[in-house]
Design an enzyme around this catalytic site. Sequence first.
Site, PDB file in Angstrom:
ATOM      1  N   ALA A  27      -3.806   0.639  13.340  1.00  0.00           N
ATOM      2  CA  ALA A  27      -5.033   0.463  12.554  1.00  0.00           C
ATOM      3  C   ALA A  27      -6.011  -0.493  13.239  1.00  0.00           C
ATOM      4  CB  ALA A  27      -4.693  -0.040  11.161  1.00  0.00           C
ATOM      5  N   LYS A  43       0.838  -1.223   0.000  1.00  0.00           N
ATOM      6  CA  LYS A  43       0.000   0.000   0.000  1.00  0.00           C
ATOM      7  C   LYS A  43       0.866   1.263   0.000  1.00  0.00           C
ATOM      8  CE  LYS A  43      -2.388  -0.717   3.677  1.00  0.00           C
ATOM      9  NZ  LYS A  43      -2.043  -2.088   4.010  1.00  0.00           N
ATOM     10  N   PHE A 102      -4.014  -1.584   6.966  1.00  0.00           N
ATOM     11  CA  PHE A 102      -4.695  -2.879   6.778  1.00  0.00           C
ATOM     12  C   PHE A 102      -5.553  -2.898   5.502  1.00  0.00           C
ATOM     13  CE2 PHE A 102      -4.657  -3.662  11.686  1.00  0.00           C
ATOM     14  CZ  PHE A 102      -3.326  -3.993  11.624  1.00  0.00           C
ATOM     15  N   PHE A 105       4.501  -7.979  -9.008  1.00  0.00           N
ATOM     16  CA  PHE A 105       5.722  -8.611  -8.501  1.00  0.00           C
ATOM     17  C   PHE A 105       6.396  -9.314  -9.668  1.00  0.00           C
ATOM     18  CE2 PHE A 105       6.035  -8.596  -3.779  1.00  0.00           C
ATOM     19  CZ  PHE A 105       4.974  -7.750  -3.529  1.00  0.00           C
ATOM     20  N   TRP A 112       7.006  -0.255  -7.985  1.00  0.00           N
ATOM     21  CA  TRP A 112       8.109  -0.763  -7.174  1.00  0.00           C
ATOM     22  C   TRP A 112       9.339  -0.957  -8.075  1.00  0.00           C
ATOM     23  CZ3 TRP A 112      11.105  -5.244  -7.049  1.00  0.00           C
ATOM     24  CH2 TRP A 112      11.831  -5.461  -5.863  1.00  0.00           C
ATOM     25  N   THR A 133       3.969   1.603  -0.895  1.00  0.00           N
ATOM     26  CA  THR A 133       4.687   1.655  -2.169  1.00  0.00           C
ATOM     27  C   THR A 133       3.770   2.206  -3.257  1.00  0.00           C
ATOM     28  OG1 THR A 133       5.914  -0.292  -1.446  1.00  0.00           O
ATOM     29  CG2 THR A 133       5.976   0.207  -3.802  1.00  0.00           C
ATOM     30  N   ARG A 175       1.666   7.998   6.929  1.00  0.00           N
ATOM     31  CA  ARG A 175       1.905   7.885   8.361  1.00  0.00           C
ATOM     32  C   ARG A 175       3.407   7.817   8.651  1.00  0.00           C
ATOM     33  NH1 ARG A 175      -1.220   2.697  10.053  1.00  0.00           N
ATOM     34  NH2 ARG A 175      -0.846   2.191   7.874  1.00  0.00           N
ATOM     35  N   LYS A 178       8.326  -6.321  10.478  1.00  0.00           N
ATOM     36  CA  LYS A 178       7.816  -5.783   9.210  1.00  0.00           C
ATOM     37  C   LYS A 178       8.837  -4.916   8.482  1.00  0.00           C
ATOM     38  CE  LYS A 178       4.160  -3.256   6.934  1.00  0.00           C
ATOM     39  NZ  LYS A 178       5.009  -2.261   6.274  1.00  0.00           N
TER      40      LYS A 178
HETATM   41  P1  ADP Z   1       2.055  -2.062   3.030  1.00  0.00           P
HETATM   42  O1  ADP Z   1       1.997  -0.571   3.010  1.00  0.00           O
HETATM   43  O2  ADP Z   1       0.879  -2.704   2.362  1.00  0.00           O
HETATM   44  O3  ADP Z   1       2.335  -2.642   4.366  1.00  0.00           O
HETATM   45  P2  ADP Z   1       4.630  -1.687   1.766  1.00  0.00           P
HETATM   46  O4  ADP Z   1       4.390  -0.751   0.631  1.00  0.00           O
HETATM   47  O5  ADP Z   1       5.238  -1.149   3.005  1.00  0.00           O
HETATM   48  O6  ADP Z   1       3.293  -2.482   2.108  1.00  0.00           O
HETATM   49  O7  ADP Z   1       5.519  -2.868   1.196  1.00  0.00           O
HETATM   50  C1  ADP Z   1       5.906  -3.962   2.012  1.00  0.00           C
HETATM   51  C2  ADP Z   1       7.211  -4.545   1.471  1.00  0.00           C
HETATM   52  O8  ADP Z   1       6.968  -5.159   0.202  1.00  0.00           O
HETATM   53  C3  ADP Z   1       8.312  -3.511   1.224  1.00  0.00           C
HETATM   54  O9  ADP Z   1       9.541  -4.054   1.647  1.00  0.00           O
HETATM   55  C4  ADP Z   1       8.333  -3.322  -0.280  1.00  0.00           C
HETATM   56  O10 ADP Z   1       9.643  -3.018  -0.773  1.00  0.00           O
HETATM   57  C5  ADP Z   1       7.867  -4.676  -0.788  1.00  0.00           C
HETATM   58  N1  ADP Z   1       7.136  -4.571  -2.063  1.00  0.00           N
HETATM   59  C6  ADP Z   1       6.052  -3.806  -2.317  1.00  0.00           C
HETATM   60  N2  ADP Z   1       5.673  -3.938  -3.608  1.00  0.00           N
HETATM   61  C7  ADP Z   1       6.535  -4.820  -4.174  1.00  0.00           C
HETATM   62  C8  ADP Z   1       6.673  -5.369  -5.499  1.00  0.00           C
HETATM   63  N3  ADP Z   1       5.828  -5.037  -6.462  1.00  0.00           N
HETATM   64  N4  ADP Z   1       7.677  -6.245  -5.717  1.00  0.00           N
HETATM   65  C9  ADP Z   1       8.532  -6.584  -4.716  1.00  0.00           C
HETATM   66  N5  ADP Z   1       8.464  -6.109  -3.462  1.00  0.00           N
HETATM   67  C10 ADP Z   1       7.475  -5.226  -3.187  1.00  0.00           C
END
Ligand code: ADP
Length: 558
Positions: free
Chosen positions: A274, A72, A302, A382, A410, A74, A95, A106
Amino acid sequence: MSGLPTDLEIARAARIRPIDEIAAAAGINPEALERYGRYKAKIDPAALLASAPHGKVVLVSAMSPTPAGEGKSTTTVGLGDSLARAGHRVMIALREPSLGPVLGMKGGATGGGYSQVLPMDEINLHFTGDFHAITSANNALMALVDNHIFQGNELNIDPRRMTFKRVLDMNDRALREVVIGLGGPAQGVPRQDGFDITVASEIMAVFCLSTDLADLRGRLGRITFGYTYDRSPVTVADLGVQGALTLLLKEAIKPNLVQTIAGTPALVHGGPFANIAHGCNSLIATQMARRLADIVVTEAGFGADLGAEKFMNIKARSGGLAPSAVVVVATVRALKMQGGVAKDQLIVPDAAALEAGVENLRRHVRNVEKFGVTPVVAINRFSSDSADELEWLLAWCAAEGVQAAVADVWGRGGGGDGGDDLAALVAKVVAGPNSFRHLYALELPVEEKIRTIAQEIYGADGVEFSVPALKRLADIKRNGWSNLPVCMAKTQYSFTDDASRLGAPKGFTIHVRDLLPKTGAGFIVALTGAVMTMPGLPAAPAAMRMDVDDAGNPVGLT
Ligand code: ADP
């Protein structure tokens, strides 16, 4: 392992501009800028009050989270960058990360890959000290309460009925239950106490829902921290310390300006849990962003059953906001997990699991429509996703009449072309009509508000209240708190209150264990299942990989 650069390596290699340049490009009056080093600044909201908030709000939410990660933050950053690339005046509102997850399992909360906010390490660590200020305000209150009891307890506070705890921004399970005041009459009055993590403090929720300093003081004063021996609520205003707590927060309440890798301005401010809170950045930052930009991209924690529902029914109500679009982040991997595939099998194409798991996405998307807002599905790509799977998912969305785009923010960045399709869809929805509405009226009894959320959003048949919860409902009525909105504390992994029931379950009941009135934040928390307000560290915490090199550069932050 994969040979790909880590988030920290990407962040450190990125060109970062002085914060004055970012502020100037965002149209921020230099007099409003309070610099914290070269790349961070606080913005004084008072200096921006001349203009009215006009920017449209895009809320980024998600399908039910899985340990596979949905991205989210990202997507929020990448979408903001992509909208800016398309020529819109954009501001991102996120946030602030908590040290609990940063040092624990995490990792940080500054986005990932080429869609991150900078300086990544500083934001994830102590940033501008806001969490210190919130921790101090919380703990000042508790020190003042215990001192009041020690000095004769004029308010008749029952030390066995305290509802407020001390806090620390750390995952530290050893502090969940403690006894304080030991050591004899000079050391205070012994009582059972405990620590929560700072992001679970009601002061954090108050901080994030306040519209200005006066509202902050009013809400702090309304916090109920315990009960008297004759079971009447005791508030911060009864103790008379709302002024001191406001004073401790007067600098922290100013939003923090940073930038993305692509140079888009971002306000990173506040960070409530959350579960027992509403999981959104500060309202002051969102409103500031709406004064400065035409489109504000923000995020709620979430899945859409929790974060988006609370954004709509709690934050939007406090701030008079109406989201113009809701982006629902989905990944092929998470959909396969929702369809029953184990985490270590997610890279194997599995059409049947995808088809089963997509029911989870369907329920979230239909829920967003119940608020009168158009959902847009962002398929966060991904590298392990197959072309067939992505195409199938796009075709499914088209057949459902839901707008959707694959985003590779990403891998390619929103500043590159990774989010162009998503940004084009979102810009179209934002420009279109919107008939935002809350899901329930505040005048409904608390139990009916809970029932409405459970049935309309979770898909439950009904709600069962435990005996303690029924008693608490009676207290809520007696104390005149029935008109507050409800903040559901439920597992994020399932629409039900059982984390193991994935997909889109039917034929279930939501069990409300207890109700916690948060009279300062202005909501009633409904606890379903166990909720952790002081998490623990895992067997191999992220901290084990962290260091700083001889030149002072961070190592191992994720
Ligand atoms: P959320 O906000 O949903 O908790 P984040 O954006 O913090 O998720 O991402 C969680 C982890 O997943 C981070 O380490 C990020 O680098 C990784 N991530 C997010 N999107 C991708 C993607 N498309 N491919 C690989 N890793 C990703």
